[in-house]
Design a protein around this motif. Sequence first.
Motif, PDB file in Angstrom:
ATOM      1  N   ASP A 149     -12.908  72.017  81.092  1.00 38.37           N
ATOM      2  CA  ASP A 149     -14.186  71.726  81.744  1.00 38.37           C
ATOM      3  C   ASP A 149     -15.355  71.780  80.770  1.00 38.37           C
ATOM      4  O   ASP A 149     -16.147  70.854  80.693  1.00 38.37           O
ATOM      5  N   ALA A 150     -15.429  72.882  80.019  1.00 38.01           N
ATOM      6  CA  ALA A 150     -16.473  72.938  78.988  1.00 38.01           C
ATOM      7  C   ALA A 150     -15.804  72.609  77.663  1.00 38.01           C
ATOM      8  O   ALA A 150     -14.882  73.309  77.245  1.00 38.01           O
ATOM      9  N   PRO A 151     -16.216  71.536  77.005  1.00 41.18           N
ATOM     10  CA  PRO A 151     -15.591  71.165  75.724  1.00 41.18           C
ATOM     11  C   PRO A 151     -15.533  72.371  74.803  1.00 41.18           C
ATOM     12  O   PRO A 151     -16.501  73.121  74.699  1.00 41.18           O
ATOM     13  N   ARG A 152     -14.379  72.537  74.167  1.00 36.95           N
ATOM     14  CA  ARG A 152     -14.198  73.762  73.378  1.00 36.95           C
ATOM     15  C   ARG A 152     -13.881  73.458  71.909  1.00 36.95           C
ATOM     16  O   ARG A 152     -13.030  72.617  71.604  1.00 36.95           O
ATOM     17  N   LEU A 153     -14.554  74.186  71.055  1.00 41.82           N
ATOM     18  CA  LEU A 153     -14.319  74.045  69.625  1.00 41.82           C
ATOM     19  C   LEU A 153     -12.999  74.724  69.272  1.00 41.82           C
ATOM     20  O   LEU A 153     -12.830  75.918  69.475  1.00 41.82           O
ATOM     21  N   LEU A 154     -12.045  73.944  68.727  1.00 44.82           N
ATOM     22  CA  LEU A 154     -10.772  74.554  68.321  1.00 44.82           C
ATOM     23  C   LEU A 154     -10.770  74.860  66.828  1.00 44.82           C
ATOM     24  O   LEU A 154     -10.088  75.764  66.380  1.00 44.82           O
ATOM     25  N   ARG A 155     -11.501  74.039  66.054  1.00 45.82           N
ATOM     26  CA  ARG A 155     -11.612  74.312  64.622  1.00 45.82           C
ATOM     27  C   ARG A 155     -12.986  73.853  64.153  1.00 45.82           C
ATOM     28  O   ARG A 155     -13.308  72.668  64.306  1.00 45.82           O
ATOM     29  N   PRO A 156     -13.799  74.750  63.575  1.00 44.22           N
ATOM     30  CA  PRO A 156     -15.065  74.287  63.004  1.00 44.22           C
ATOM     31  C   PRO A 156     -14.770  73.388  61.810  1.00 44.22           C
ATOM     32  O   PRO A 156     -13.749  73.564  61.132  1.00 44.22           O
ATOM     33  N   GLY A 157     -15.629  72.415  61.572  1.00 45.99           N
ATOM     34  CA  GLY A 157     -15.373  71.494  60.461  1.00 45.99           C
ATOM     35  C   GLY A 157     -16.662  70.839  60.023  1.00 45.99           C
ATOM     36  O   GLY A 157     -17.753  71.372  60.267  1.00 45.99           O
ATOM     37  N   LEU A 158     -16.547  69.666  59.405  1.00 46.07           N
ATOM     38  CA  LEU A 158     -17.723  69.066  58.766  1.00 46.07           C
ATOM     39  C   LEU A 158     -18.806  68.637  59.754  1.00 46.07           C
ATOM     40  O   LEU A 158     -19.982  68.668  59.428  1.00 46.07           O
ATOM     41  N   VAL A 159     -18.425  68.247  60.962  1.00 44.63           N
ATOM     42  CA  VAL A 159     -19.451  67.966  61.977  1.00 44.63           C
ATOM     43  C   VAL A 159     -19.813  69.312  62.607  1.00 44.63           C
ATOM     44  O   VAL A 159     -18.929  70.040  63.070  1.00 44.63           O
ATOM     45  N   THR A 160     -21.098  69.644  62.610  1.00 47.96           N
ATOM     46  CA  THR A 160     -21.470  70.998  63.053  1.00 47.96           C
ATOM     47  C   THR A 160     -21.590  71.080  64.576  1.00 47.96           C
ATOM     48  O   THR A 160     -21.748  70.061  65.272  1.00 47.96           O
ATOM     49  N   VAL A 161     -21.546  72.317  65.077  1.00 46.08           N
ATOM     50  CA  VAL A 161     -21.713  72.562  66.510  1.00 46.08           C
ATOM     51  C   VAL A 161     -23.063  72.013  66.970  1.00 46.08           C
ATOM     52  O   VAL A 161     -23.167  71.360  68.015  1.00 46.08           O
ATOM     53  N   ALA A 162     -24.099  72.237  66.163  1.00 43.73           N
ATOM     54  CA  ALA A 162     -25.445  71.759  66.543  1.00 43.73           C
ATOM     55  C   ALA A 162     -25.447  70.237  66.696  1.00 43.73           C
ATOM     56  O   ALA A 162     -26.038  69.696  67.640  1.00 43.73           O
ATOM     57  N   GLU A 163     -24.760  69.537  65.793  1.00 43.29           N
ATOM     58  CA  GLU A 163     -24.730  68.065  65.886  1.00 43.29           C
ATOM     59  C   GLU A 163     -24.016  67.611  67.162  1.00 43.29           C
ATOM     60  O   GLU A 163     -24.437  66.679  67.831  1.00 43.29           O
ATOM     61  N   ILE A 164     -22.907  68.318  67.507  1.00 42.58           N
ATOM     62  CA  ILE A 164     -22.170  67.952  68.723  1.00 42.58           C
ATOM     63  C   ILE A 164     -23.038  68.245  69.958  1.00 42.58           C
ATOM     64  O   ILE A 164     -23.135  67.434  70.881  1.00 42.58           O
ATOM     65  N   GLU A 165     -23.681  69.412  69.942  1.00 45.35           N
ATOM     66  CA  GLU A 165     -24.474  69.807  71.108  1.00 45.35           C
ATOM     67  C   GLU A 165     -25.681  68.890  71.322  1.00 45.35           C
ATOM     68  O   GLU A 165     -26.133  68.712  72.445  1.00 45.35           O
ATOM     69  N   GLU A 166     -26.161  68.278  70.252  1.00 43.08           N
ATOM     70  CA  GLU A 166     -27.248  67.298  70.411  1.00 43.08           C
ATOM     71  C   GLU A 166     -26.798  66.123  71.271  1.00 43.08           C
ATOM     72  O   GLU A 166     -27.588  65.501  71.947  1.00 43.08           O
ATOM     73  N   VAL A 167     -25.497  65.815  71.227  1.00 42.99           N
ATOM     74  CA  VAL A 167     -24.992  64.640  71.939  1.00 42.99           C
ATOM     75  C   VAL A 167     -24.505  64.974  73.350  1.00 42.99           C
ATOM     76  O   VAL A 167     -24.768  64.238  74.295  1.00 42.99           O
ATOM     77  N   ILE A 168     -23.785  66.107  73.521  1.00 43.16           N
ATOM     78  CA  ILE A 168     -23.190  66.377  74.849  1.00 43.16           C
ATOM     79  C   ILE A 168     -23.622  67.714  75.447  1.00 43.16           C
ATOM     80  O   ILE A 168     -23.050  68.167  76.444  1.00 43.16           O
ATOM     81  N   GLY A 169     -24.604  68.360  74.853  1.00 40.63           N
ATOM     82  CA  GLY A 169     -25.043  69.654  75.399  1.00 40.63           C
ATOM     83  C   GLY A 169     -24.125  70.780  74.946  1.00 40.63           C
ATOM     84  O   GLY A 169     -23.238  70.563  74.108  1.00 40.63           O
TER      85      GLY A 169
END
Length: 342
Positions: A195-215
């Motif tokens: 339900d809530a997209p989950r980070l399984l491995r941090p990598g070159l695309v940052t959490v902040a960049e992902i959250e800018e797109v999908i919250g």
Amino acid sequence: MFNPRDTIVRHIDPQAPDLAVIAEAADLLRRGKLVAFPTETVYGLGASALDESAVRSIFAAKGRPPNNPIIVHVADALAAQLLALNWPEQAAKLAERFWPGSLTLVLPKQPMVPDIVSAGSPTVGLRVPAHPVALALLQVADIPIAAPSANRSSQVSPTTADHVLRGLSGCLDMLLDAGPTSGGLESTVLDLTVDAPRLLRPGLVTVAEIEEVIGPIDVGVEPRGRANQLKSPGMLERHYAPRARLICIAPEDDVALRQALESVHQAGWLKLRTNSSLPVESNRLKIISMPSEVSQYSARLYAALHELDDADVELIVADLPPQSRDWLAVHDRLRRASHAGS
Ligand code: TXA
Ligand code: MG
């Protein structure tokens, strides 16, 4: 056991790949062979994702545990949709923003993706790599390519063709050598089956960049979280590990640094601190000055670990990088590389 293979090495221009070489590699892939190729993150060890026996030889070459699923690389978002059972809006938005690029999306898989690729799970990890050689190979071969990093399981990932050969020589049919990769750390793996997209491995695309797109996304209560490990069995504790023991030391702690370096005969130092005097005599220490900017540090890290292993140091001391969220993937890899035990 598996048969040693003659590895054909082909040099290829990273920006303008020679299509005759690409065609040769694509032909091998279509015939169930193993081809290592550059991506913008690290080199991958590729096989046709739709060919169960070819994928089995990836597991054999790497000594990879059978419960660890492999990322499937595709040429574009359309090709990804063909392998996923559904294509949620979040996937569409993320693909639009980050592909080609260093984000792997985990989605429910179509039955045509062999179970061996997903290690028996009903999901598949999909990514469009942002490297002209990888993209040309995907387009010409016209098949999805299953490719883990081209290293023996649990060892440091390869950022050059030379690193690939050191770990896997004789275990693959062709290697496309396009020089060092630019990103240096692996892709970010994001699970979109929950339900809530989950980070399984941090990598070159940052959490902040992902959250800018999908919250907001779920980054785990604690990066070492058990749940994440079970969901992505690739995230075993000791992973990305050099042969030498690695420890991290806070940059202000000169005493701990000196003690660690004095405890061994030969040490390596991934140096970030700027105003320290030389802690031990220079002939006992190999210093690699690391960039203070995160993407440059990431690009350098694995090559630095390979260099220190080559120099046969007993211990690697890494100055701990800043604690900010942009450095999450670097912290994750340093922590895993330093985890003692198996
Ligand atoms: O940058 C990268 O991702 C590189 C390049 C070659 O694309 N590949 C790579 O693959 O790092 P590998 O196999 O070394 O790491 C893949 C990670 C593992 O932690 C694996 O468990 C996870 O992705 N993974 C792959 N498919 C998955 C799935 N269906 N569900 C959960 N985790 C998955
Ligand atoms: Mg790997």
